[in-house]
Write a protein that holds these residues in place. Structure first.
Motif, short mmCIF file in Angstrom:
data_model
loop_
_atom_site.label_atom_id
_atom_site.label_comp_id
_atom_site.label_asym_id
_atom_site.label_seq_id
_atom_site.Cartn_x
_atom_site.Cartn_y
_atom_site.Cartn_z
N SER A 133 32.26 46.15 43.97
CA SER A 133 33.28 45.06 44.63
C SER A 133 33.25 43.78 43.89
O SER A 133 34.24 43.10 43.46
N ALA A 134 32.08 43.40 43.18
CA ALA A 134 31.71 42.32 42.47
C ALA A 134 31.94 42.60 40.93
O ALA A 134 31.91 41.49 40.09
N LEU A 135 32.23 43.72 40.51
CA LEU A 135 32.48 43.98 39.06
C LEU A 135 33.80 44.16 38.68
O LEU A 135 34.57 44.49 39.48
N ASP A 136 34.26 43.84 37.34
CA ASP A 136 35.42 44.18 36.49
C ASP A 136 35.61 45.78 36.78
O ASP A 136 34.73 46.54 37.14
N VAL A 137 36.98 46.08 36.55
CA VAL A 137 37.41 47.40 36.83
C VAL A 137 36.85 48.07 35.83
O VAL A 137 36.49 49.44 36.07
N THR A 138 36.79 47.94 34.68
CA THR A 138 35.96 48.95 33.57
C THR A 138 34.70 49.16 34.18
O THR A 138 34.04 50.18 33.83
N GLY A 171 42.44 40.10 32.82
CA GLY A 171 41.26 40.29 31.85
C GLY A 171 39.88 40.34 32.65
O GLY A 171 39.86 40.13 33.98
N GLU A 172 38.82 40.86 31.99
CA GLU A 172 37.70 41.04 32.62
C GLU A 172 36.93 39.95 32.66
O GLU A 172 37.32 38.51 31.82
N SER A 173 35.75 39.66 33.21
CA SER A 173 34.86 38.50 33.26
C SER A 173 34.33 38.29 31.65
O SER A 173 34.24 39.17 30.98
N GLY A 174 34.59 36.98 31.56
CA GLY A 174 34.34 36.83 30.05
C GLY A 174 35.40 36.57 29.21
O GLY A 174 35.46 36.07 28.00
N SER A 175 36.55 37.05 29.59
CA SER A 175 37.76 37.25 28.56
C SER A 175 38.38 35.71 28.49
O SER A 175 39.31 35.60 27.69
N GLY A 176 38.19 34.79 29.30
CA GLY A 176 38.53 33.09 29.02
C GLY A 176 39.79 32.99 29.86
O GLY A 176 40.13 31.81 29.81
N LYS A 177 39.92 33.94 30.93
CA LYS A 177 41.26 33.45 31.79
C LYS A 177 40.74 32.27 32.73
O LYS A 177 41.88 31.30 32.74
N THR A 178 39.73 32.39 33.29
CA THR A 178 39.60 31.15 34.29
C THR A 178 39.45 29.93 33.60
O THR A 178 39.97 28.86 33.94
N VAL A 179 38.56 29.99 32.49
CA VAL A 179 38.53 28.63 31.62
C VAL A 179 39.55 27.95 31.00
O VAL A 179 39.69 26.98 31.16
N SER A 180 40.50 29.02 30.80
CA SER A 180 41.77 28.46 30.36
C SER A 180 42.93 27.87 31.58
O SER A 180 43.21 26.80 31.17
N ALA A 181 42.58 28.40 32.59
CA ALA A 181 43.33 27.81 33.65
C ALA A 181 42.51 26.29 34.12
O ALA A 181 43.13 25.48 34.39
N LEU A 182 41.45 26.49 34.01
CA LEU A 182 40.60 24.98 34.27
C LEU A 182 40.76 24.03 33.40
O LEU A 182 41.00 22.87 33.56
N SER A 183 41.13 24.38 32.32
CA SER A 183 41.28 23.36 31.03
C SER A 183 42.73 22.79 31.15
O SER A 183 42.82 21.88 30.57
#
Length: 537
Positions: A456-461, A41-53
Motif C-alpha cells: 500500500s505504500a508503493l507506487d503501482v509499478t 506519476g510515480e514517486s520521484g517523478s516531480g509531481k509533489t515538488v511541482s505543487a509545493l513550488s
C-alpha cells in the motif's frame, strides 16, 4: 483579472532545482476556474515538488519559469504578498494529516486560526466557522470533534479535518497531495464525493497529485502524466487513459496487479487454524463502576479461519474491522480471550521455548518498510538478525552466505548494488526496502508469512513487481500467506480464499472468485464497489 487565456492558473516552463540537481525540467500546464486536473506519476517523478513550488513551500529549491495566478506570477511575488495568497486564494491538503496537523492544538483551534488570519474574523466567529467547516465534511459530532486533538481522531476524521482547514479560507484553487492514499476504500470514496461536492459548491479549481489511476478516472477532468521531472502527456482523462500515446503512460495503465498463483488444493495439514477466536481489550468504564472494574472491547468476535501450505488467505475490511488484531493474534502478540488458535500445530503461550520455535515459523512483512527497518543497522545486520536469535551457533561466514542467498532470492545482488551488505536502508528505494523486509522474513524459512498491507505504500509499478515476487516465492517454497489489506485488487491477484471483516466479525468468507465476483453480504458489495467497480464516473 485573468491570465489572458481564460486560465485561473497558467504554469509556463517551471523548473525546480536543488543545488546543481534539476528535478523538474520546464513543465507547462494550466487550470481553468472550477476545473479538476490530476498530476500523475510515480514517486520521484516531480509531481509533489511541482505543487509545493507554486506556493514556494519546497525548502531550499531554486525556481524558474512562471506560475501565473490571476495574472500575478507566484514565483516572483514578495513573500509578504505570497503569505496573503497561501490559505486564502490557494490552499493545500497534505498527504499525511497526522504529520501536517499540530499535535499540541485541537483541530478546531487550528481551523479557527486560518479563519482569523485569512478572513479577519473574531475568535468567536472563527470558532463558529471551524465547526461549520467540519460539519460540511460530514464528520460526526462536529462540535465535539472540533475540541479533539489529532491523535484522538481516526485516519478518515483527520483527513476531513485537514480538508476543513484547507477550505476555511474559501480558496479558489485547492492543491490536494494524495488526499486518499492512507484511507480505506470506502473512506476514499466518501472523501472523493466530499471534495467533489465542495468543489462544485465553492467553484474551486483543483490540482490533484496522485499515482492512483482509478481515482483519476472517477474524479478528474484532465490529466497530466509526469516522468522524471517532465510532463510526457496530458489531455482529457478519457482520451489519455483510453488511448495513451507515451510508453510511460501505457506502463502506468498496465501496472494493475496480475494473478499468477498456483491453484494448490486446500487439503492436508493446515499451517494455521482458528476456531471461534475471540480477542478483547480492556477499556475504562464511566462513572463510579470504573474504579472497581474495567470494561471490555471485543476486537475479534468468534473468528474461524484455516490456511493450508502454498495458499493465501486474504483478510479485508476497513480500519477498526479487527483484521489487524487478528494478525497480531496469529503472531502471538495479543492474548486471545476465548476460542482456539493453532499455528504450525502449536498454540501460543505454552512456554518460552515453544513460543520461540513458533516465532521462527511465523514471520511478518510490515506495511511501511522504511519504519520497520532499523536505520542504524546495515543490510547484513538486518537480514541476518533472525539467525543470531534462532541459530546462535552458526559461524559468521555461513551466516553471511545465508544472507547473500536470501537477498538474491528477492532480486538484490552485489553486482547490482556494490557494497550491498554494508549499505543502510535509506540508500534504497521503497520497493527495494520492501524486498529487504521480505528477505529478512524468508531467511528463517518460515511456514507462514504474514503480509500486513505489503504494497500500500508503493507506487503501482513497484507494487506489481513486489506482488510478482511474492507469488514466485510462494510457488517455489510452498509458503502460506496471511494477507491483511484493504485493497481488493491485491486480494484478487494474490489470494486463494478471502474473509471479510466488519466490526470484529467475519461477515463473509470463501474462495476469492466467489466472494468478490458475487458477494452475498451488503458490506462486501460496498467494498468491491468502492474499489472502483460499478462506480459512477
Amino acid at each position: 483579472m485573468s491570465t489572458g487565456n481564460g486560465a485561473l492558473l497558467d504554469v509556463r516552463g517551471l523548473k525546480v532545482s536543488f543545488g546543481a540537481h534539476e528535478v523538474v525540467h520546464g513543465i507547462d500546464f494550466s487550470l481553468a476556474p472550477g476545473e479538476k486536473l490530476a498530476l500523475v506519476g510515480e514517486s520521484g517523478s516531480g509531481k509533489t515538488v511541482s505543487a509545493l513550488s507554486l506556493l514556494r513551500l519546497a525548502l531550499n529549491a531554486e525556481l524558474s519559469g512562471q506560475a501565473l495566478f490571476d495574472g500575478r506570477d507566484l514565483l516572483q511575488l514578495p513573500e509578504r504578498e505570497l503569505r496573503g495568497v497561501r490559505g486564502r486564494d490557494i490552499a493545500m491538503i497534505f498527504q499525511e494529516p497526522m504529520t501536517a496537523l499540530n499535535p499540541l492544538y485541537t483541530v478546531g483551534d487550528q481551523i479557527a486560526e486560518v479563519v482569523q488570519l485569512k478572513r479577519g474574523a473574531t475568535r468567536a466567529e472563527a470558532w463558529h466557522v471551524a465547526v461549520e467547516r467540519l460539519a460540511e465534511t460530514g464528520i460526526p459530532e462536529p462540535e465535539r470533534r472540533a475540541r479533539a486533538y489529532p491523535h484522538q481522531l481516526s485516519g478518515g476524521q483527520r483527513q476531513r479535518a485537514m480538508i476543513a482547514m484547507a477550505l476555511a479560507g474559501e480558496p479558489r484553487l485547492l492543491l490536494a497531495d494524495e488526499p486518499t492514499t492512507a484511507l480505506d476504500v470506502t473512506l476514499r470514496q466518501q472523501i472523493l464525493e466530499l471534495l467533489g461536492r465542495l468543489q462544485v459548491k465553492n467553484s474551486m479549481a483543483m490540482l490533484l497529485i496522485t499515482h492512483d489511476l482509478n481515482l483519476v478516472r472517477r474524479f478528474a477532468d484532465r490529466v497530466a502524466v509526469m516522468e522524471r521531472g517532465h510532463i510526457v502527456e496530458q489531455g482529457p482523462v478519457a482520451q489519455v487513459l483510453s488511448s495513451p500515446q507515451h510508453p510511460y503512460t501505457r506502463r502506468l495503465i498496465e501496472s494493475r496487479p496480475v494473478r499468477d498463483v498456483a491453484e494448490v488444493p486446500a487439503t492436508g495439514a493446515e499451517v494455521a487454524r482458528a476456531h471461534a477466536l475471540r480477542v478483547t481489550y480492556p477499556v475504562p468504564r464511566a462513572g463510579l463502576a470504573g474504579w472497581f472494574r474495567r470494561g471490555e472491547f471485543v476486537a475479534v468476535k468468534g473468528a474461524d479461519l484455516a490456511i493450508a501450505p502454498g495458499r493465501t488467505l486474504g483478510v479485508v475490511g476497513e480500519s477498526g474491522s479487527g483484521k489487524s488484531t487478528l494478525a497480531l493474534a496469529a503472531l502471538g502478540l495479543v492474548r486471545t480471550a476465548d476460542g482456539q488458535l493453532t499455528v504450525v500445530g502449536r498454540q501460543w503461550g505454552q512456554g518460552r521455548a515453544s513460543d520461540r520455535a513458533m516465532r521462527r515459523q511465523v514471520q511478518v512483512v510490515f506495511q511501511d518498510p522504511y519504519s520497520s527497518l532499523s536505520p542504524r543497522m546495515t543490510v547484513e545486520e538486518i537480514v541476518g538478525e533472525g539467525l543470531l536469535v534462532h541459530e546462535p551457533g552458526l559461524p559468521a561466514a555461513r551466516r553471511r552466505e545465508r544472507v547473500i542467498s536470501a537477498l538474491a532470492d528477492v532480486g538484490l545482488a552485489e553486482s547490482q548494488f556494490p557494497g550491498l551488505l554494508d549499505r543502510y536502508p535509506h540508500e534504497f528505494s521503497g520497493g527495494q526496502r520492501q524486498r529487504l523486509a521480505i528477505a529478512r522474513a524468508l531467511i528463517l524459512e518460515p511456514a507462514l508469512l504474514l503480509l500486513d498491507e505489503p504494497t500500500s505504500a508503493l507506487d503501482v509499478t513497484i507494487q506489481k513487481q513486489v506482488l510478482a515476487l511474492l507469488q514466485r516465492l510462494q510457488r517455489d517454497r510452498g509458503l502460506a500467506y496471511l494477507l491483511i489489506t484493504h485493497d481488493v485488487e491485491v486480494v484478487r491477484a494474490m489470494a486463494h480464499d478471502v474473509i471479510v471483516m466488519k466490526d470484529g466479525e467475519i461477515v463473509e468468507a470463501g474462495p476469492v472468485a466467489r466472494v468478490l465476483d458475487a458477494p452475498a453480504h451488503a458490506y462486501t458489495r460496498r467494498l468491491v464497489e468502492a474499489a472502483g467497480e460499478g462506480l459512477p464516473s
